[in-house]
Scaffold this motif. Sequence first.
Motif, short mmCIF file in Angstrom:
data_model
loop_
_atom_site.label_atom_id
_atom_site.label_comp_id
_atom_site.label_asym_id
_atom_site.label_seq_id
_atom_site.Cartn_x
_atom_site.Cartn_y
_atom_site.Cartn_z
N PHE A 206 0.46 -12.45 3.07
CA PHE A 206 0.07 -11.34 2.21
C PHE A 206 1.26 -10.74 1.49
O PHE A 206 1.24 -10.51 0.28
CB PHE A 206 -0.64 -10.27 3.05
CG PHE A 206 -0.88 -8.99 2.30
CD1 PHE A 206 -0.12 -7.87 2.56
CD2 PHE A 206 -1.85 -8.91 1.31
CE1 PHE A 206 -0.34 -6.68 1.87
CE2 PHE A 206 -2.06 -7.74 0.61
CZ PHE A 206 -1.30 -6.62 0.90
N LEU A 207 2.32 -10.47 2.22
CA LEU A 207 3.50 -9.86 1.61
C LEU A 207 4.13 -10.77 0.56
O LEU A 207 4.51 -10.33 -0.52
CB LEU A 207 4.54 -9.51 2.68
CG LEU A 207 4.20 -8.26 3.49
CD1 LEU A 207 5.26 -8.01 4.54
CD2 LEU A 207 4.07 -7.05 2.59
N LYS B 146 2.03 -10.58 -2.50
CA LYS B 146 2.14 -9.31 -3.20
C LYS B 146 3.44 -9.18 -3.99
O LYS B 146 3.45 -8.65 -5.09
CB LYS B 146 2.04 -8.19 -2.15
CG LYS B 146 1.74 -6.83 -2.71
CD LYS B 146 0.31 -6.41 -2.51
CE LYS B 146 -0.15 -5.67 -3.75
NZ LYS B 146 -0.87 -4.50 -3.54
N ALA C 117 -0.07 -11.54 7.76
CA ALA C 117 0.78 -10.48 7.21
C ALA C 117 1.87 -11.07 6.32
O ALA C 117 2.12 -10.57 5.22
CB ALA C 117 1.39 -9.68 8.36
N THR C 118 2.51 -12.13 6.80
CA THR C 118 3.60 -12.72 6.02
C THR C 118 3.09 -13.27 4.70
O THR C 118 3.67 -13.03 3.64
CB THR C 118 4.28 -13.86 6.82
OG1 THR C 118 4.42 -13.46 8.17
CG2 THR C 118 5.63 -14.18 6.23
#
Lengths: 46, 698, 75
Positions: A21-22, A25, A18-19
């Motif tokens: 990915f963010l 992005k 998740a980290t």
Amino acid sequence: MINEIIQTILVISAMLVATVFLIYKFVVSPKRKKATKECGHDDCGC
Amino acid sequence: MSKQINVALIGNPNTGKTSVFNALTGLKQKVSNYPGTTVDKKEGVCKLPRGLKAHIIDLPGTYSLNASSLDENVVVELLLNKTDKNYPDVAVIVTDVENLKRNLLLFTQIKDLRIPTVLVINMADLMKRRGISLNIPLLEEKLNTRIALISTRQNLGIDSLKEIINNYKSISTDPCLDTSRIDPEYFDNLKQAFPNQDLYKLWLVISQDANFGRMSRKTLDIEKFKTKSISELKRLQQKETIKRYQFINSVLKVGQTIDTTKATGLRARLDRILTHKVWGYVIFFVILLTIFQAIYDWATVPMDFIDGAFASLSHWLKTVLPAGIATNLLAEGIVPGLGGILIFIPQIAFLFLFISVLEESGYMSRVVFLMDRVMRRFGLSGKSVVPLISGTACAIPAVMATRNIENWKERLITILVVPFTTCSARLPVYLIIIALVIPEGRFLGLSYQALSLMFLYILGFGSAVFSAFLLDKVLKIQRKSYFVIEMPNYKIPLFRNVLITVVEKTKAFVFGAGKIILAISIILFVLASTGIGRQFNNADYIVRMEVAGENLSEEEIETRIASHKLEHSLIGVAGKAIEPVIQPLGYDWKIGIAIICSFAAREVFVGTLATIYSVGQDDEDTIKNRMKKEINPVSGVPLFNFASGISLLLFYAFAMQCMSTLAIVKKETNSWLWPMAQLVFMTALAYLVALIVYQFLK
Amino acid sequence: MTVADLKKGESGIITDSSSDEIPLKLLEMGCLPGNEVELIQTAPFNDPLYLNINGSHVAIRHRIAALIQIEKADE
């Protein structure tokens, strides 16, 4: 015991994914899109 | 291994090109982006007779290869670049019977690029009614091509089109117009300087360069040929257009006959009312109100259903899976987080549905016509209407929809103010706060709650328009009037087209925002269930000691423990840190966390609160009930009371949008200046308003 | 006279559309000398104007309409 270990590993991996990915992005991606051409300040009608 | 060819679908807007694309590819289509732009790239696959496969690209609608907007530029760039992997083996030009003359302009231009070009004449079903008859064999001969006369509405002629595409190699690539006739002297010089290049292609590159100021490929060194000024070039383009029309007129004179006694009437009759100086506006506002009312009403049922379903899912997971952190992550972090976004697919879908129907029917152009003058007062364009309305679904497709605004200043202002409109993501926040703090009761037949919601929508539009007005005065950019909009014939929207549009747009929104929300949910949960230090690790012991004297049930003690843990988790610490900043607005640290997280996606606010209130809790209470029970430790009254509720509503009305919106604004304006300005200005505004309101109301 | 001077329902033949300010797109839609233009409807304040130019139904702003020279079609 095994259950606990598996669960902890799952959560940590999810967290990492998740980290990453963010960060991708919002930090990396906008920088890449800067490759577009300069457009708009003259009267090109665009 | 069947061979694949590239087919480009090109044509004027409103010719039913999309219907042709849909008819050829069915649901085997994919939407992406042209690299470096925000223009939609639609591709699909179609099986042709005898094993050949066609990779079809539906290019943006354009009137001519002399591009006047980003969309149209994409078309030209592709057709001038033989090395592009999407360069077409055959170009299919879609035209319609009623506007054949104008449509053929584009046809002749493309044919002059020496690409095998096929002509599709759509809407054949209207021919009889309009008194139009065509001599197809003669037209094929004069235009040196193959023609497919089709009707997408009645599904006729598609097979013969496929057959023609299949035989593309037999189509001549001779040009229609001898380019040098535009200005013999100029073009002779060109021919000598570049003997190996197509004359028309050269000409396009030069004039495009003048139009757009830069070229992305360096196939020709045309610098030394900028011997003509821009207005001289324009004159040559005008000459070219005249010559093309002369050719087209000569062809249609023998190939087409129109019985003028069979005049239409329907378009004229409808336009008389719909563009009427008074009734036009009345009808438009009624339609708008109906749409909003319908969305609010119709969407409530599926939304409640989704809300309940996710709550149940969460509970069920906990009973079925082995206990542990990962299970909790799934049941209390991921599921509620996702539920928070999926819950308003109904709304987004309905809104896109209505907008799509309005556009497909042709009515949208009339709206632009009606609103242009008014919009210009505020620095916007009539074409800003579609983005502003789309903004009530989501700001991201709305900002992208500004592409067709020719004037840069009007476009920029539209992009900057669209985030003020009440997007769907704010609705969950509004709805839940309104439900909590606005009293029951009616005024003139409408409930206070409905009125509040309506007020917030009006506030959104109002602030958008007002900001546009200010920006218009402040921004020192030139402003010329390039406004040209076609008023297409009215038609009944094709259900299939509308459906595909709605599905595509909803998918794009869900997957785009969904991934961000999923990531945030995970991180959030972990931060909320991890803590360091005594307070967190020994929560159980500490709390039990605290409440030793009181007579609490085991359930209540568990709740207290969960609460205590949350307060001292990593997220609790962060929340407490910003609490002093938001306390004057009537919020506590939990709301603070939710606000910060909602920068990722507005609807995450509710999802976050859902997570924060579900973490550690075991029952199926929906979020609303839990929030009602929450007490503000400082004031002793319910946390969500009238004053803090209004403050929160107004904060969200003005606060800068989600990260995704910032990213898209940056893309469309090509600089960090504008999105940053938006962020700073709007956040400051939101803070101030919320502050003043809370202090005044409490 | 110019297109901006037309009354609702009136037509004219275009005599000159060479002004630099007129977008090329409009010319490509048929706004060329010799073609007919009819005023179908105007929004309040005569802006924009809804026209039928050579078969193409388009709307343009008053400013541009005032740059297109026409002569009135004979009854």
